[in-house]
Design a protein around this motif. Structure first.
Motif, short mmCIF file in Angstrom:
data_model
loop_
_atom_site.label_atom_id
_atom_site.label_comp_id
_atom_site.label_asym_id
_atom_site.label_seq_id
_atom_site.Cartn_x
_atom_site.Cartn_y
_atom_site.Cartn_z
N UNK A 175 71.93 12.08 42.02
CA UNK A 175 72.65 12.10 43.29
C UNK A 175 73.33 10.77 43.60
N UNK A 176 73.10 9.75 42.77
CA UNK A 176 73.71 8.45 43.01
C UNK A 176 74.97 8.30 42.16
N UNK A 177 75.87 7.43 42.62
CA UNK A 177 77.10 7.18 41.87
C UNK A 177 77.13 5.78 41.28
N UNK A 178 76.30 4.90 41.79
CA UNK A 178 76.28 3.51 41.34
C UNK A 178 74.84 3.08 41.12
N UNK A 179 74.66 1.97 40.43
CA UNK A 179 73.32 1.47 40.17
C UNK A 179 73.37 0.07 39.60
N UNK A 180 72.45 -0.23 38.67
CA UNK A 180 72.32 -1.59 38.17
C UNK A 180 73.08 -1.88 36.90
N UNK A 181 73.63 -0.86 36.24
CA UNK A 181 74.44 -1.09 35.04
C UNK A 181 75.91 -1.15 35.43
N UNK A 182 76.68 -1.94 34.71
CA UNK A 182 78.10 -2.08 35.04
C UNK A 182 78.88 -2.50 33.81
N UNK A 183 80.17 -2.26 33.88
CA UNK A 183 81.07 -2.77 32.84
C UNK A 183 82.47 -2.93 33.44
N UNK A 184 83.25 -3.80 32.82
CA UNK A 184 84.63 -4.07 33.23
C UNK A 184 85.45 -4.46 32.00
N UNK A 185 86.73 -4.19 32.06
CA UNK A 185 87.67 -4.67 31.06
C UNK A 185 88.80 -5.37 31.81
N UNK A 186 89.00 -6.63 31.47
CA UNK A 186 90.06 -7.43 32.10
C UNK A 186 91.16 -7.64 31.07
N UNK A 187 92.31 -6.98 31.25
CA UNK A 187 93.40 -7.13 30.27
C UNK A 187 93.88 -8.57 30.19
N UNK A 188 94.39 -8.93 29.04
CA UNK A 188 94.91 -10.28 28.83
C UNK A 188 96.09 -10.52 29.77
N UNK A 189 96.12 -11.71 30.33
CA UNK A 189 97.21 -12.06 31.25
C UNK A 189 98.51 -12.31 30.49
N UNK A 190 98.38 -12.71 29.23
CA UNK A 190 99.56 -13.03 28.41
C UNK A 190 99.48 -12.23 27.12
N UNK A 191 100.60 -11.67 26.71
CA UNK A 191 100.64 -10.90 25.47
C UNK A 191 100.19 -11.75 24.29
N UNK A 192 99.28 -11.21 23.47
CA UNK A 192 98.76 -11.92 22.32
C UNK A 192 97.43 -12.59 22.58
#
Length: 497
Positions: A270-287
């Motif tokens: 019944x929960x949607x969030x908890x203690x595990x997490x992840x993120x992807x931050x795209x590179x600000x500059x190509x390459x």
């Protein structure tokens, strides 16, 4: 007999005709009205055959019985109103029920009005025997005597002070006819008024009595409490939804020539969030490299989710240092130690950059299970990185490993909810790292999304319906390259690794 009332004469005739006889056994004493008083009549047959009637003044007792009956009906009505109103936390439903119950039991028509929003009022109108109708009106409450005060929570104005002829057109339901009496009372809420209730009676019916106005306020108190609770619930739900969007894991896709996929399963369905997490931050500059973070906060549920939000925000602020994993982890460790939270976290950082057809990785673990790399031949390698927990000690250590993914190869980041999933035939065996590696070996060549789905499916089958920890998986894949070649005048696809 000339001075006796008709009801007593009829009873006397029945008792003596065709001659005096014993007093009949009835369910109760004979009752009737003489003048403005009510009496009980008790007959006695005398020795000479005549009948003597003893009259007992029962007026006060009758008034008390009638008052008790009315009070019981009102108590039952208020109890029903409380049950119906508090059975829903939907504000619109509460307003509908308020107007409908008031119209059926208190007046010929009723209007439930919510507090104004700007220059507009939400009004639910209901005629006796009809259905509630919602309308939004651009009107000034202060133009109606007592309405502006009621919406601000002030005590109600007595109905005798309100001239029905001054009622504006919007307040009179279609087909209602002339208004004979009006009651306007606040709907008390939690600290602030939840709205106002208007009761209308037609000219042919008696005006509201002081007692009826008092009873209307009792009903309004229950309706106001229900509407206030519904409004508070709606506001909290809206706030939760806004905050939840910042805490939910992102949807991953193809970024800067690298395929990403992720999936999160909370410990409670019944929960949607908890203690595990992840993120992807795209590179600000190509390459340059994109940064992947996957972590596990000690604990479950909302409290753990709040800390994951803080960690994710801190990592986002540290993105200018994305090339230096150890510095990022050290600064994050300092931030957690200086917060009011006593929880710690494990974390793995991965920098991924496309170089030609391959994807180069830099992997650093802070107390987290090491990433696993799936080679094209089905071999599963464990990245050589390890480190201490984040937020537990003043100083941390962490080692960084490098790897390269050929087209079709993948790197899997996961939380210990996967390996510590307890189930199997006997229900007490861990899914374990070895079983995870065998599962991944069968995923060689699969796209990132397919690997994530397969790992989660295998862990879910192992668990069955048993309790489990939060589970998160992120897969980084080097896409297969696709070339086109012409053969016999036709174009066909060819995958090369």
């Amino acid at each position: 007999m000339d001075v006796a009332p008709d009801w007593l004469c009829a009873a006397h005739t029945t008792l003596t005709f065709p001659g005096p006889h014993a007093v009949p056994d009835t369910e109760g004493p004979l009752r009737g009205v003489i003048g403005a008083r009510r009496f009980e009549a008790h007959p006695t047959v005398r020795k000479d055959g005549s009948v003597a009637w003893w009259l007992v003044d029962d007026t006060d007792h009758q008034l008390a019985r009638e008052a008790l009956h009315v009070e019981r009906e009102r108590t039952a009505f208020l109890a029903k109103a409380s049950n119906v109103l508090l059975s829903s936390l939907n504000l619109g439903r509460c307003m509908d029920v308020t107007a409908q119950m008031a119209a059926e039991s208190l007046a010929d028509a009723a209007l439930a009005i919510a507090p104004p929003r700007g220059h507009r009022l939400s009004v639910v109108t209901c005629l006796r025997g009809g259905s509630p109708v919602l309308s939004t009106l651009a009107v000034a409450p202060d133009d109606v005597p007592g309405l502006g005060e009621a919406l601000r929570g002030f005590p109600p104005v007595p109905s005798r002070w309100i001239d029905p002829a001054t009622a504006p057109a919007w307040m009179v339901p279609e087909g209602f006819g002339p208004i004979g009496s009006i009651v306007i009372t606040p709907l008390p809420g939690h600290g602030v008024a939840a709205g106002a209730l208007i009761l209308l009676r037609k000219t042919e019916n008696a005006a509201f009595s002081d007692e009826e106005e008092t009873f209307a306020r009792l009903f309004a108190a229950r309706a106001g409490a229900a509407m206030s609770a519904a409004r508070l619930y709606a506001e909290q739900t809206a706030i939760t939804d806004v905050l939840m969007q910042e805490l939910l894991p992102p949807t991953l896709h193809h970024i800067c020539g690298v395929d990403f996929a992720g999936r999160y399963r909370p410990s409670a369905e019944h929960e949607r969030i908890g203690g595990d997490f992840y993120d992807v931050h795209p590179a600000a500059v190509e390459g340059e490299a994109s940064l992947v973070s996957l972590g596990d906060v000690c604990g479950k549920g909302l409290e753990a989710a709040v800390l994951t939000g803080k960690i994710r925000n801190t990592l986002h602020a540290l993105l200018p240092l994305a090339d230096d994993h150890q510095r990022m982890l050290s600064l994050l460790n300092t931030a957690l130690l200086s917060s009011r939270h006593t929880r710690f976290a494990t974390l793995v950082l991965a920098s991924a950059v496309r170089r030609g057809n391959a994807v180069d990785l830099k992997l650093t673990s802070g107390g987290h299970p090491s990433p696993l790399i799936i080679r094209s031949d089905g071999t599963v390698e464990e990245a050589d990185t390890n480190g201490t927990l984040i937020g537990a000690l003043p100083d941390i250590t962490a080692s960084t490993a490098t790897a390269s993914l050929a087209p079709g190869e993948s790197c899997v980041l996961y939380t210990d909810g996967i390996t510590e999933a307890k189930g199997g035939p006997m229900g007490d065996a861990l899914f374990g790292e070895d079983r995870l590696k065998r599962t991944l070996a069968g995923c060689a060549g699969m796209p990132a999304e397919g690997i994530v789905e397969h790992v989660q499916m295998m862990a879910a089958q192992w668990l069955g319906n048993r309790p489990h920890d939060d589970m998160a998986v992120v897969v980084i894949s080097a896409p297969r390259t696709h070339h086109l070649s012409a053969v016999n005048g036709r174009t066909r696809g060819r995958f090369t690794a």
